[in-house]
Design a protein around this motif. Structure first.
Motif, PDB file in Angstrom:
ATOM      1  N   GLU A 203       1.051  -1.057  -0.050  1.00  0.00           N
ATOM      2  CA  GLU A 203       0.247   0.486   0.217  1.00  0.00           C
ATOM      3  C   GLU A 203       0.512   1.556  -0.196  1.00  0.00           C
ATOM      4  O   GLU A 203       0.384   1.986  -0.039  1.00  0.00           O
ATOM      5  CB  GLU A 203      -1.227   0.051   0.931  1.00  0.00           C
ATOM      6  CG  GLU A 203      -2.095  -0.803   1.386  1.00  0.00           C
ATOM      7  CD  GLU A 203      -2.973  -0.542   2.338  1.00  0.00           C
ATOM      8  OE1 GLU A 203      -3.616  -1.083   3.035  1.00  0.00           O
ATOM      9  OE2 GLU A 203      -3.395  -0.037   1.885  1.00  0.00           O
ATOM     10  N   SER A 204       2.349   1.193   0.655  1.00  0.00           N
ATOM     11  CA  SER A 204       2.939   2.531   0.705  1.00  0.00           C
ATOM     12  C   SER A 204       3.224   2.392  -0.585  1.00  0.00           C
ATOM     13  O   SER A 204       3.674   3.829  -0.996  1.00  0.00           O
ATOM     14  CB  SER A 204       3.767   3.077   2.001  1.00  0.00           C
ATOM     15  OG  SER A 204       4.420   1.229   1.497  1.00  0.00           O
ATOM     16  N   ARG A 238      -2.778  -5.848   0.552  1.00  0.00           N
ATOM     17  CA  ARG A 238      -3.047  -5.090   1.260  1.00  0.00           C
ATOM     18  C   ARG A 238      -2.931  -4.588   2.769  1.00  0.00           C
ATOM     19  O   ARG A 238      -2.953  -4.873   3.558  1.00  0.00           O
ATOM     20  CB  ARG A 238      -4.913  -4.943   1.867  1.00  0.00           C
ATOM     21  CG  ARG A 238      -5.400  -4.672   0.383  1.00  0.00           C
ATOM     22  CD  ARG A 238      -6.859  -3.949   1.536  1.00  0.00           C
ATOM     23  NE  ARG A 238      -6.139  -2.608   1.347  1.00  0.00           N
ATOM     24  CZ  ARG A 238      -7.161  -1.688   2.277  1.00  0.00           C
ATOM     25  NH1 ARG A 238      -8.531  -2.243   2.256  1.00  0.00           N
ATOM     26  NH2 ARG A 238      -7.046  -0.790   2.624  1.00  0.00           N
ATOM     27  N   TYR A 240       1.072  -3.556   4.871  1.00  0.00           N
ATOM     28  CA  TYR A 240       1.176  -2.085   5.098  1.00  0.00           C
ATOM     29  C   TYR A 240       2.555  -2.393   5.621  1.00  0.00           C
ATOM     30  O   TYR A 240       2.330  -1.577   6.976  1.00  0.00           O
ATOM     31  CB  TYR A 240       1.027  -0.519   5.147  1.00  0.00           C
ATOM     32  CG  TYR A 240       1.418   0.470   4.652  1.00  0.00           C
ATOM     33  CD1 TYR A 240       2.749   0.681   5.299  1.00  0.00           C
ATOM     34  CD2 TYR A 240       0.079   1.841   4.460  1.00  0.00           C
ATOM     35  CE1 TYR A 240       2.704   2.327   5.307  1.00  0.00           C
ATOM     36  CE2 TYR A 240       0.544   2.865   4.522  1.00  0.00           C
ATOM     37  CZ  TYR A 240       1.609   3.168   4.097  1.00  0.00           C
ATOM     38  OH  TYR A 240       2.322   4.299   4.574  1.00  0.00           O
ATOM     39  N   PRO A 241       3.913  -2.549   5.765  1.00  0.00           N
ATOM     40  CA  PRO A 241       5.149  -3.307   6.304  1.00  0.00           C
ATOM     41  C   PRO A 241       5.188  -1.287   6.579  1.00  0.00           C
ATOM     42  O   PRO A 241       6.089  -0.781   5.820  1.00  0.00           O
ATOM     43  CB  PRO A 241       5.673  -3.837   5.296  1.00  0.00           C
ATOM     44  CG  PRO A 241       5.408  -4.072   3.895  1.00  0.00           C
ATOM     45  CD  PRO A 241       4.571  -3.160   4.008  1.00  0.00           C
ATOM     46  N   LEU A 242       6.209  -1.010   7.817  1.00  0.00           N
ATOM     47  CA  LEU A 242       6.956  -0.294   8.425  1.00  0.00           C
ATOM     48  C   LEU A 242       8.362  -0.380   7.924  1.00  0.00           C
ATOM     49  O   LEU A 242       9.675  -0.079   8.165  1.00  0.00           O
ATOM     50  CB  LEU A 242       6.532   0.429  10.064  1.00  0.00           C
ATOM     51  CG  LEU A 242       5.529   0.565  10.119  1.00  0.00           C
ATOM     52  CD1 LEU A 242       5.496   0.360  11.730  1.00  0.00           C
ATOM     53  CD2 LEU A 242       5.377   2.157   9.715  1.00  0.00           C
ATOM     54  N   SER A 292       3.670   7.050  -4.767  1.00  0.00           N
ATOM     55  CA  SER A 292       2.724   7.781  -4.114  1.00  0.00           C
ATOM     56  C   SER A 292       1.587   7.181  -4.685  1.00  0.00           C
ATOM     57  O   SER A 292      -0.122   7.475  -3.985  1.00  0.00           O
ATOM     58  CB  SER A 292       2.304   9.582  -4.005  1.00  0.00           C
ATOM     59  OG  SER A 292       3.771   9.203  -4.286  1.00  0.00           O
ATOM     60  N   SER A 295      -1.226   3.965  -3.877  1.00  0.00           N
ATOM     61  CA  SER A 295      -2.585   3.863  -2.736  1.00  0.00           C
ATOM     62  C   SER A 295      -3.390   4.172  -3.430  1.00  0.00           C
ATOM     63  O   SER A 295      -4.672   3.678  -3.499  1.00  0.00           O
ATOM     64  CB  SER A 295      -1.945   4.752  -1.794  1.00  0.00           C
ATOM     65  OG  SER A 295      -2.775   4.810  -0.863  1.00  0.00           O
ATOM     66  N   ASP A 296      -3.379   5.230  -4.316  1.00  0.00           N
ATOM     67  CA  ASP A 296      -4.864   5.548  -4.808  1.00  0.00           C
ATOM     68  C   ASP A 296      -5.165   4.506  -5.727  1.00  0.00           C
ATOM     69  O   ASP A 296      -6.810   4.829  -5.810  1.00  0.00           O
ATOM     70  CB  ASP A 296      -4.147   7.160  -6.349  1.00  0.00           C
ATOM     71  CG  ASP A 296      -5.414   8.053  -6.699  1.00  0.00           C
ATOM     72  OD1 ASP A 296      -5.190   8.501  -7.050  1.00  0.00           O
ATOM     73  OD2 ASP A 296      -6.801   7.318  -6.192  1.00  0.00           O
ATOM     74  N   ILE A 299      -6.774   1.884  -3.464  1.00  0.00           N
ATOM     75  CA  ILE A 299      -8.165   2.291  -3.191  1.00  0.00           C
ATOM     76  C   ILE A 299      -9.427   2.336  -3.564  1.00  0.00           C
ATOM     77  O   ILE A 299     -10.176   1.357  -3.865  1.00  0.00           O
ATOM     78  CB  ILE A 299      -7.953   3.621  -2.653  1.00  0.00           C
ATOM     79  CG1 ILE A 299      -7.450   4.286  -1.233  1.00  0.00           C
ATOM     80  CG2 ILE A 299      -9.026   4.170  -2.181  1.00  0.00           C
ATOM     81  CD1 ILE A 299      -7.180   4.942  -0.270  1.00  0.00           C
TER      82      ILE A 299
ATOM     83  N   LYS B 337      -0.212  -2.684  14.211  1.00  0.00           N
ATOM     84  CA  LYS B 337       0.884  -2.169  13.920  1.00  0.00           C
ATOM     85  C   LYS B 337       1.950  -2.989  15.601  1.00  0.00           C
ATOM     86  O   LYS B 337       3.226  -1.903  15.442  1.00  0.00           O
ATOM     87  CB  LYS B 337       0.951  -0.882  13.444  1.00  0.00           C
ATOM     88  CG  LYS B 337       0.610  -1.292  11.747  1.00  0.00           C
ATOM     89  CD  LYS B 337       1.672  -1.630  11.593  1.00  0.00           C
ATOM     90  CE  LYS B 337       1.433  -1.596   9.787  1.00  0.00           C
ATOM     91  NZ  LYS B 337       1.831  -2.383   9.614  1.00  0.00           N
ATOM     92  N   PRO B 444       9.569   4.308  12.250  1.00  0.00           N
ATOM     93  CA  PRO B 444       8.519   4.573  11.958  1.00  0.00           C
ATOM     94  C   PRO B 444       7.372   5.367  12.496  1.00  0.00           C
ATOM     95  O   PRO B 444       7.321   5.751  13.391  1.00  0.00           O
ATOM     96  CB  PRO B 444       8.107   3.323  11.880  1.00  0.00           C
ATOM     97  CG  PRO B 444       9.420   2.053  12.683  1.00  0.00           C
ATOM     98  CD  PRO B 444      10.110   3.382  12.975  1.00  0.00           C
ATOM     99  N   PRO B 519      -1.088   5.604   3.021  1.00  0.00           N
ATOM    100  CA  PRO B 519       0.270   6.888   3.003  1.00  0.00           C
ATOM    101  C   PRO B 519      -0.039   8.156   3.462  1.00  0.00           C
ATOM    102  O   PRO B 519      -1.014   9.034   3.149  1.00  0.00           O
ATOM    103  CB  PRO B 519       1.768   6.641   1.232  1.00  0.00           C
ATOM    104  CG  PRO B 519      -0.233   5.923   0.711  1.00  0.00           C
ATOM    105  CD  PRO B 519      -0.924   5.753   1.614  1.00  0.00           C
ATOM    106  N   THR B 521       0.653  10.905   1.193  1.00  0.00           N
ATOM    107  CA  THR B 521       0.821  11.695   0.194  1.00  0.00           C
ATOM    108  C   THR B 521      -0.966  11.070  -0.413  1.00  0.00           C
ATOM    109  O   THR B 521      -1.580  11.363  -1.521  1.00  0.00           O
ATOM    110  CB  THR B 521       1.381  11.171  -0.863  1.00  0.00           C
ATOM    111  OG1 THR B 521       1.597   9.467  -0.708  1.00  0.00           O
ATOM    112  CG2 THR B 521       2.735  11.331  -0.355  1.00  0.00           C
ATOM    113  N   SER B 522      -1.869  10.400   0.153  1.00  0.00           N
ATOM    114  CA  SER B 522      -3.186   9.441  -0.331  1.00  0.00           C
ATOM    115  C   SER B 522      -3.887  10.314   0.151  1.00  0.00           C
ATOM    116  O   SER B 522      -5.219  10.166   0.298  1.00  0.00           O
ATOM    117  CB  SER B 522      -3.303   8.375  -0.491  1.00  0.00           C
ATOM    118  OG  SER B 522      -2.118   7.585  -1.022  1.00  0.00           O
ATOM    119  N   VAL B 525      -6.982  11.949  -1.853  1.00  0.00           N
ATOM    120  CA  VAL B 525      -7.445  10.360  -2.685  1.00  0.00           C
ATOM    121  C   VAL B 525      -8.447  10.848  -1.870  1.00  0.00           C
ATOM    122  O   VAL B 525      -9.967  10.212  -2.417  1.00  0.00           O
ATOM    123  CB  VAL B 525      -6.509   9.426  -2.035  1.00  0.00           C
ATOM    124  CG1 VAL B 525      -7.582   8.311  -3.609  1.00  0.00           C
ATOM    125  CG2 VAL B 525      -5.399   9.515  -3.261  1.00  0.00           C
TER     126      VAL B 525
END
Lengths: 303, 534
Positions: A203-204, A238, A240-242, A292, A295-296, A299, B337, B444, B519, B521-522, B525
């Motif tokens: 996702e990122s 889906r 989202y690993p940090l 970036s 992610s759009d 979604i 998380k 993070p 993220p 930046t979304s 959206v």
């Protein structure tokens, strides 16, 4: 359970017959076949069986792509109006959607290849990692376009997949050199761009790929070389690993090792996570995306 | 910020500009000196950024000398800030009248002002002689100022008399009585009100038109906001919505009026009043938009009781969905998380982050928390109290020790006041510092924010639009000595107490919203998807 074994057999047969097919596509074909043979009486039952089937396939092949492809398949076929009173009609609708989905994703590799090969200029030196069928397709398209370029492939231990890639490229008459995994930093100053495939796009906007990709990305960032990732859209997952630790264990190790080994600390992970800050562009069948924008797209796909 | 200061100072001095206009006949000679002065001006305006309170205090200073000022008790900071407003017009004359060398700054500004006006005139090509244009310029420029002021809707420049007059007119139109802050102090019978720089606007104005009284629950709410009794964006929004529920309950449609239209008009003065007490937060803005939309969507044939019931239900469901259930959803994602053995850093007191940590603790996750706090609000103590009460292991540090403890930290959880459309996170001042240092240590950073706090504003730095808090909060007494006690007397000193700051999206790794993990930046959206839904 008998059904599940048949499913796995079918899946393995698919991969055997067509070694060039993406594992996710093979999984989806098996799921579709499973759906056709499913004897459930309710839609809920159908969906539950599909979910269980996906889980079973994940146990066989623990790659991220199977997981993401399976989930997207399930969403695609059930995200339609299933208001018909007759179950068989609903089932037919689902099967139709499934066929449509399958057709779409079978074409996706070709689309990616067409998009990306224009980014390879004449005389370019390309670095790639391990063996990716999508990257192969891209290079095939570029060669067909009469472009001259040389390729460096990393060996990619522990399964030496890089040597396989080198062989395939050699068959396409593309000049190729195999380098050690440790020589990525050494070779980076010579190359113009880096292209890698992906097992999963998160996702990122980062990617999950064969171990060694993260190193390559960090090196290319340090040398200011563009780092391109090519991936089909069914690999969007889906997660989202940090950081590296945050990637779930079920993806990091091969399926049989997960079942047999007790202490995973002694095992080497097969994949790593590359954060989006190191990636220049992603080439997908949905178009050329910046990290970036992933992610759009996600979604749109999932919500 | 420099620009706005320049503009406000220019407007204060536009009267002085008239007098200094006589210097204009040497326009051509000024060009070389103009450039030198421009450079000096730029440097001064950069200093003036910190000097935010400098000019009004300076005016007051001079005003003290020349005009008998109303006596100001030292602790009544709002009162003595109210003083510059009526006195401003006369104060602007005094610096020029005095003609002291100390006022060279004002003189330079006035000359720069004159230069600007002359340049405008020459560009417009309306007049030839600079002297002839003097009379029209002061009138022309306030009009030019007004469009500028309009671009910053609710964030009025603090000392701008033109903007103040406009605001007074607007409130007059809305028939809101401006309340003298001294009166409120007496009513509250305790510590002076937290002054956030916007209460300066208040002054007594006698209106000749009948004035509608503000609903008492709104008055109480305004008081609670300005005193800081209700703080935190969730708490403020919920309090606002409850107050509006009360307003709707007590509302009765006047004859020959439609509820859907009249109620919206009734709410506008209340909202102006509240924004005078404390500037509206992004979450409150979105809540108000929602309510107004709901009210205007009431069908006209609906009976009053029915309509009121519908509105009450709408407000209840809004609070439930967007705030309470959203925080449940966010905790669910956030707990994924948090892994065992984590060391989590939190800053200040965010209701959402506290909720997440308490939930995670109940779900038997093993982690410990480091609470970072900062002056002057020291909100971290409240967070510390709540977490320790639950039984979570906590450490407490001030923000100056941040780089010391960060190597121990595995994750940073931050709350947000608002998420801007370009991905910037607006939060309590100090947040961007935490994100910056965490990025440097590769830790993070996770921001938790409900979607109703997303707003369509764009801001790239913390100065262009912010809220100012009482500068006297920065004064501290230690070992019997209070160093900054008489900071107002020191001409070159200004105290700045900002409330919010913005964090760029590169420092934020993940935003957890009720729609999922996205993220930074979304954000546009999500805004787009929400607009499509509506």
């Amino acid at each position: 359970n008998v059904d599940k074994n048949k499913l796995v057999e079918y899946f393995r047969a698919q991969i055997r017959e067509d070694p060039d097919v993406a594992s996710a596509v093979a999984a989806i074909r098996s799921l579709l076949e499973f759906l056709k043979r499913d004897q459930s009486e309710t839609i809920l039952g159908l969906r539950e069986n599909q979910t269980k089937a996906i889980q079973r396939l994940e146990e066989t092949d623990s790659s991220v792509a199977v997981s993401s492809g399976g989930e997207l398949f399930l969403r695609f076929i059930s995200l339609t109006s299933l208001e018909h009173p007759d179950l068989s009609q609903c089932k037919n609708v689902m099967i139709e959607r499934g066929e449509l989905f399958l057709k779409k994703i079978s074409l996706s590799r070709g689309k990616v290849g067409k998009l990306c090969h224009t980014f390879i200029k004449d005389g370019a030196k390309i670095l790639t990692h391990s063996s990716s069928r999508v990257v192969l397709k891209v290079l095939e398209n570029a060669a067909a376009d009469n472009k001259r370029f040389t390729v460096y492939v990393t060996e990619s231990q522990p399964d030496s997949a890089g040597k396989l890639m080198a062989q395939k490229l050699h068959n396409l008459n593309i000049p190729v050199t195999v380098v050690l995994d440790a020589a990525v930093g050494y070779i980076m100053e010579k190359v113009d761009l880096v292209i890698v495939g992906a097992e999963g796009v998160v996702e990122s906007g980062g990617v999950i790929n064969k171990i060694g990709t993260y190193q390559m990305a960090v090196c290319s960032k340090a040398h200011n070389k563009p780092f391109y990732v090519v991936a089909e859209s069914f690999k969007f997952v889906r997660l989202y690993p940090l950081n590296q630790q945050d990637v779930p264990d079920r993806f990091k190790y091969k399926a049989d090792i997960l079942k047999t080994v007790k202490d995973l600390n002694q095992e080497h992970p097969m994949i790593d996570y590359t954060p989006p800050s190191l990636i220049t562009l992603l080439f997908t069948d949905l178009g050329v995306l910046t990290p970036s924008a992933v992610s759009d797209e996600l979604i749109k796909l999932y919500l | 910020m420099a620009d706005s200061v320049g503009r406000q100072v220019d407007s204060i001095n536009h009267a002085t500009g008239k007098i200094n206009r006589l210097k204009l006949f040497k326009r051509k000679e000024l060009t070389k000196e103009e450039k030198q002065r421009l450079r000096k001006e730029k440097k001064q305006h950069k200093k003036n950024k910190k000097d935010d309170r400098g000019p009004p205090e300076k005016e007051k200073e001079k005003e003290k000398a020349s005009v008998p000022a109303p006596s100001k008790p030292a602790t009544q900071s709002p009162a003595h800030k109210a003083a510059p407003v009526p006195v401003n017009a006369s104060a602007s004359e005094s610096p020029v009248a005095a003609e002291k060398p100390a006022k060279s700054k004002a003189e330079l500004r006035a000359e720069r002002r004159a230069r600007q006006d002359s340049e405008r005139a020459s560009k417009q090509g309306k007049k030839e002689g600079g002297q002839q244009s003097t009379s029209s310029k002061p009138k022309a420029t306030p009009n030019e100022l007004q469009p500028v002021v309009k671009r910053l809707p609710d964030h009025v420049q603090v000392d701008d008399p033109v903007a103040l007059k406009k605001l007074a007119k607007k409130l007059e139109r809305q028939q809101v009585r401006q309340i003298n802050i001294v009166m409120l102090c007496l009513l509250s019978d305790c510590c002076p009100l937290t002054d956030d720089g916007f209460i300066q606007v208040f002054s007594e104005i006698t209106l000749h038109i009948p004035v509608t009284v503000i609903h008492p629950s709104i008055v109480r709410l305004g008081l609670q906001y300005s005193q800081g009794i209700i703080a935190g964006s969730n708490a403020r929004s919920v309090a606002l919505l409850h107050a509006f529920k009360q307003v709707i309950q007590d509302y009765s449609t006047p004859p020959n009026e439609e509820l859907s239209r009249d109620l919206v008009n009734k709410l506008s003065p209340y909202i102006s009043f509240l924004s005078q007490c404390r500037p509206l937060s992004a979450s409150m803005g979105n809540a108000i938009k929602y309510i107004k939309k709901e009210i205007s969507n009431i069908p006209s044939q609906c009976k009053e009781e029915e309509a009121k019931r519908i509105l009450q239900e709408c407000i209840d469901s809004y609070i439930n969905e967007k705030i309470i259930l959203a925080s449940e959803a966010i905790s669910k994602y956030a707990i994924e998380k948090i892994s065992d053995g984590d060391v989590i850093l939190v800053y200040g007191c965010s209701s959402l982050v506290n909720h997440i940590l308490c939930e995670a603790f109940e779900k038997q996750r093993k982690f410990r928390v480091i609470v970072v706090d900062s002056r002057p609000r020291l909100e971290g103590r409240e967070a510390l109290r709540r977490l320790v009460k639950k039984g979570i292991r906590c450490t407490y540090v001030l923000i100056s020790a941040l780089s010391y403890i960060l190597p121990e930290v595995s994750k940073v959880f931050l709350g947000a006041h608002a998420l801007l459309a370009n991905g910037y996170v607006m939060s309590r001042v100090g947040t961007s510092q935490i994100a910056l240092v965490a990025k440097a240590y590769n830790v993070p950073v996770l921001v938790c924010c409900e979607t109703y706090k997303f707003c369509e504003r764009v801001q790239t730095d913390s100065f262009v639009s912010n809220e100012l808090d009482d500068p006297d909060d920065l004064i501290v007494t230690r070992n019997g000595k209070t160093h900054l006690e008489n900071w107002q007397t020191v001409k070159s000193l200004g105290l700045l107490n900002l409330v919010y700051d913005v964090t760029p999206p590169d420092f934020v790794d993940l935003v957890i919203t009720d729609l999922g993990m996205i993220p930074c930046t979304s954000v546009p959206v999500v805004l787009r998807v929400k607009n499509v839904d509506q």
